[in-house]
Structure formats: C-alpha cells, structure tokens
Design a protein around this motif. Structure first.
Motif, short mmCIF file in Angstrom:
data_model
loop_
_atom_site.label_atom_id
_atom_site.label_comp_id
_atom_site.label_asym_id
_atom_site.label_seq_id
_atom_site.Cartn_x
_atom_site.Cartn_y
_atom_site.Cartn_z
N PHE A 139 3.32 12.76 -8.40
CA PHE A 139 3.09 11.46 -9.03
C PHE A 139 2.80 11.68 -10.51
CE2 PHE A 139 1.34 7.23 -9.66
CZ PHE A 139 2.02 6.48 -8.72
N SER A 171 -0.18 0.98 -9.69
CA SER A 171 -0.17 -0.41 -9.25
C SER A 171 -1.60 -0.92 -9.11
CB SER A 171 0.61 -0.56 -7.95
OG SER A 171 0.21 0.40 -7.03
N THR A 182 0.83 -1.20 0.00
CA THR A 182 0.00 0.00 0.00
C THR A 182 0.87 1.26 0.00
OG1 THR A 182 -1.72 -1.19 1.17
CG2 THR A 182 -1.87 1.20 1.20
N MET A 200 3.85 1.43 -1.23
CA MET A 200 4.56 1.48 -2.50
C MET A 200 3.66 1.95 -3.65
SD MET A 200 7.57 0.97 -1.68
CE MET A 200 8.47 0.77 -3.23
N ASN A 201 2.34 1.87 -3.49
CA ASN A 201 1.43 2.42 -4.51
C ASN A 201 1.86 3.84 -4.85
OD1 ASN A 201 -0.13 0.16 -4.56
ND2 ASN A 201 -1.84 1.01 -3.39
N CYS A 202 2.23 4.61 -3.84
CA CYS A 202 2.64 6.00 -4.07
C CYS A 202 4.15 6.15 -3.99
CB CYS A 202 2.00 6.91 -3.04
SG CYS A 202 0.22 6.97 -3.15
N GLN A 259 -6.87 -4.21 -2.21
CA GLN A 259 -7.60 -3.21 -1.42
C GLN A 259 -9.08 -3.16 -1.75
OE1 GLN A 259 -4.09 -0.75 -2.35
NE2 GLN A 259 -4.94 0.71 -0.90
N ILE A 277 -2.20 13.64 -4.99
CA ILE A 277 -0.90 12.96 -5.06
C ILE A 277 -0.19 13.33 -6.36
CG2 ILE A 277 0.23 10.69 -4.92
CD1 ILE A 277 -1.35 11.57 -2.43
N TYR A 326 -5.07 -2.58 -7.58
CA TYR A 326 -5.84 -2.37 -6.37
C TYR A 326 -6.62 -3.62 -5.97
CZ TYR A 326 -4.28 2.32 -5.89
OH TYR A 326 -3.47 3.39 -5.66
#
Lengths: 217, 203
Positions: free
Chosen positions: B115, B146, A87, A89-91, B151, B110, B148
C-alpha cells in the motif's frame, strides 16, 4: 402333519422380542440423543465455500488485522456485523486491485450490489444472542469461534446447542479472560484459570442468566 | 405382521412430518438477512439521503466536522481524560496501525504488502497542524486513504486524534518536560539505547 416350526423356534421368538426392543431402544437413543449432537445436524467443523476466497488466515493470521476493523459493531450491538464492500476497498483499491479472485468485490463496489456471503453460524430464529453482552464481560472471540486466524474458509467451531450455551452460563469462571485479551485470537488460558475466573466474575460483575426468557424472548 | 410393519412405517412418516423447520427459519427479517422483495436483495435498507434520526442532529459543527467558521479547530471539543486516551489507543491500533504502524511512522503491515506509504506523523508539518485536520482526514479521507466515518463513531475519532497527539509527543518531547525525579531513568534508558545501537542490532 409334521410340526411347522422346530422347537428351537420358541427361543428364537423370545430372543427376537428382546432383541427387537433393544434395537428400538438403540434407534431411539440414536435419533433423540446422538443425531442432534452430531456434526451432520449441527454442521460443526464444516467450512462453507464463499463467493470470494476471503481468508481469515491471511488477513488476521499473517497480517494481524483486528476483528473490529471489519466486524465493527461486535462490542456495540447484538450482531458482530459483516463488513460492507467499502471496507474491503479501503485496502483493495490499491492491493491486488487487478487480481481476478477479487473481481466480485470490485463488481459489488461498481454496482452497489452487496456480496452474498454464505452464513456460517445460524442459531434458530427463536433464540436471542447478543455479542456485546459477551465481549464486554470478558468472553473472547476464540472461546466461541475457535482459531479463526488459522481458517481459510470459516467453519463453526462449537455445536451452538443449548447445552453448550448453558455450560458456560452456569460456570462462566471456566471461560472468562481479562477484557484486554478478548480480541486476542491466539490467547491461551492460564494454568490458574479457575482462580482468575472467580476473580473476574466479581470484578466485572458477571452473572449470566439461565432462565428461559434470557435466550428465548 | 405386515400390518404392524406398515403401522410403524406410517408412524415414523408422521413423526418425520413433524420435523419441519418453521420455528428455526421464521418468515421474518433479522440483520443481514436476504430479502426477495427489494431488488438489491438487502433486508437492511440504506437510509434515505438527508435522514436525521431522533437525537442525531449534528448541530455542533466543531464536534462533528472538526471545523469552526471554516477553519480547523485547534482544541479537541471533548474533555481529554485518561479514559479517552486509552480508548484512542485501542481504536488507533485497530483502525490505523495496519497502515500507519503502531508508532505512526507509516510502516504498518499493509504498507509492507504494497500500500502507498503515508507520511510519518513525526514531521514538523503534522506536529503543527490543528487537531481539526486529523479529524477531517478520518471523516473524509485523504488521497489514497479512504474515509473511516462508517467504521469509527465521532467520539472515537476524537479519541484517536487525542492519542495521535500523544504519539507525536512521545517522539518529540523536550527534555525539560521530564519531571526532575524521573530524569535519571531517562538517562539510563538513553545510554542503554546507545549501547544497543553501537552493537549494531538496533533500528
């Protein structure tokens, strides 16, 4: 032979008996009632240093990331869940991906060894608690955890003593909020909280138990 | 006197012995606990690859992969109801809006912090791609984004896809789709918008 004790010693002796009893009573009160509620025992308001300087104040407070992005199971299970390294590393695959402060995160990602976060809230093992039962009935995160969005390292905002749980289980209307506001960490209770609370109790069918086996099962 | 004092001290010491925390910290595992037995220190064990728990056989390929016969599905394999859209909206705002922004333009918080900027959802290519594509991106990731899958559960992923379509429509609905009795409302808000932009405050 002269008297060993001065006549005043009589009253000193009497007083000392009474004073001794009072002192013992005071100590008993301190040990039985004050000490267990003190932050020395409950560790209330004591921020724990974590292996990574992960700050809710930045991620939640200034970036507005929702609790559920990381604590994904909070509305589905008993535990809120601590996010896996993936989680982060997503950002952080792109953001601050060279920063030395984040090296433990990248190392965990490379090796598969989990980051060892220090547990902050820790009920005794003989107590059962369930997040989903609370957040799906209109109890907000900030009611129990305080303003996490202002904390750098997290601390425990409430005592987590049994009397604290019961205070709300007896009168949930004092604390309930609309379900849509549960994750809003900046939520302020309105002036007509009791009125709204009573209405929400009916609407959401909220009847928290106070029987022992609810929490000690 | 000495006898009494030492008796009291002994009593306190015995009472102190009673204050062990055995019931507080029982020798059992709860979620996220540390284990001294396993080398990675985790009491929660990862699933052995290929494990299928009861009732989780993913035999409905359209539902679980967004593909059917190798092609992306064009219809959402769940009943699209107001509840599903509402769920999609809340899940989108939790998991996607940090980067894609609340309206899907790709300007989330972000992204503002550095990003990679994703393509806006409001381009012809993405308006025309089948819904299965969006499901696939959430499940497997895409480029710098990435996946999800861990999650967001499968049903919620479809709810998000349904909401994505709603978002796209919200920025690209033909005027002819507006019900006749609401036309006046639309005209009024468009005029207000023009006035706002003319005043130079808008964006």
């Amino acid at each position: 032979m002269s008297q060993l004790f001065h006549p005043a010693a009589n009253s000193i002796a009497k007083i000392s008996v009474v004073a001794g009893a009072l002192a013992a009573g005071l100590v008993a009160i301190l040990v039985l009632f004050v000490l267990p509620r003190s932050s020395y025992v409950t560790r209330q308001h004591e921020a724990r240093v974590q292996p990574v300087p992960f700050y809710h104040a930045h991620h939640v407070g200034s970036m507005g990331i929702d609790c559920r992005y990381c604590h994904t199971s909070v509305d589905r299970s008993a535990v809120a869940g601590i996010p896996p390294t993936k989680t982060c590393m997503n950002c952080h695959s792109q953001i601050w991906n060279q920063a030395p402060t984040l090296e433990p995160v990248r190392e965990s990602w490379r090796t598969g060894q989990p980051i060892e976060w220090v547990k902050v809230h820790d009920l005794p093992d003989f107590v059962y608690f369930n997040h989903s039962a609370h957040v799906n009935k209109g109890v907000g995160c900030s009611t129990c955890h305080g303003r996490v969005d202002k904390m750098s390292f997290v601390w425990q905002e409430e005592s987590l003593l049994m009397e604290w749980c019961l205070e709300c289980h007896r009168q949930p209307e004092k604390f309930l909020r609309p379900k849509s506001e549960v994750y809003d960490i900046t939520y302020q209770a309105p002036a007509n909280q009791l009125e709204m609370g009573h209405q929400l109790v009916k609407e959401y069918d909220v009847y928290p138990q106070v029987t022992c086996s609810t929490c000690h099962r | 006197m000495i006898l009494r004092v030492s008796a009291l001290v002994a009593l306190l010491a015995v009472a102190g012995l009673g204050c062990r925390q055995d019931m507080h910290d029982q020798p059992k595992y709860k979620p996220y606990r540390q284990s001294e037995f396993f080398t990675d220190g985790r009491a929660m064990r990862p699933l052995v690859a290929g494990t299928v728990a009861q009732g989780t056989l993913r035999d409905d390929t359209a539902l679980f992969t967004g593909k059917s016969g190798g092609d992306f599905v064009t219809e959402i394999p769940l009943a699209v109801t107001a509840d599903l859209l509402e769920r999609g909206r809340s899940e989108f705002q939790v998991f996607c809006s940090p980067c894609h922004g609340r309206t899907g333009k790709g300007d989330g918080m972000i992204v503002q912090r550095g990003f990679k900027r994703p393509t806006s959802y409001h381009v012809d290519r993405l308006r025309q791609t089948p819904v299965g594509y969006f499901f696939d991106v959430i499940t497997n990731g895409y480029g710098a984004m990435s996946d999800y899958a861990a999650q967001v559960p499968v049903e919620d992923r479809w709810a998000i896809v349904a909401y994505l379509r709603t978002l796209q429509l919200s920025q690209y609905a033909p005027a002819a789709d507006v019900p006749a009795d609401r036309k006046a409302e639309l005209e009024a808000s468009l005029q207000a918008l023009d006035a706002h932009e003319a005043a130079g405050e808008g964006h």
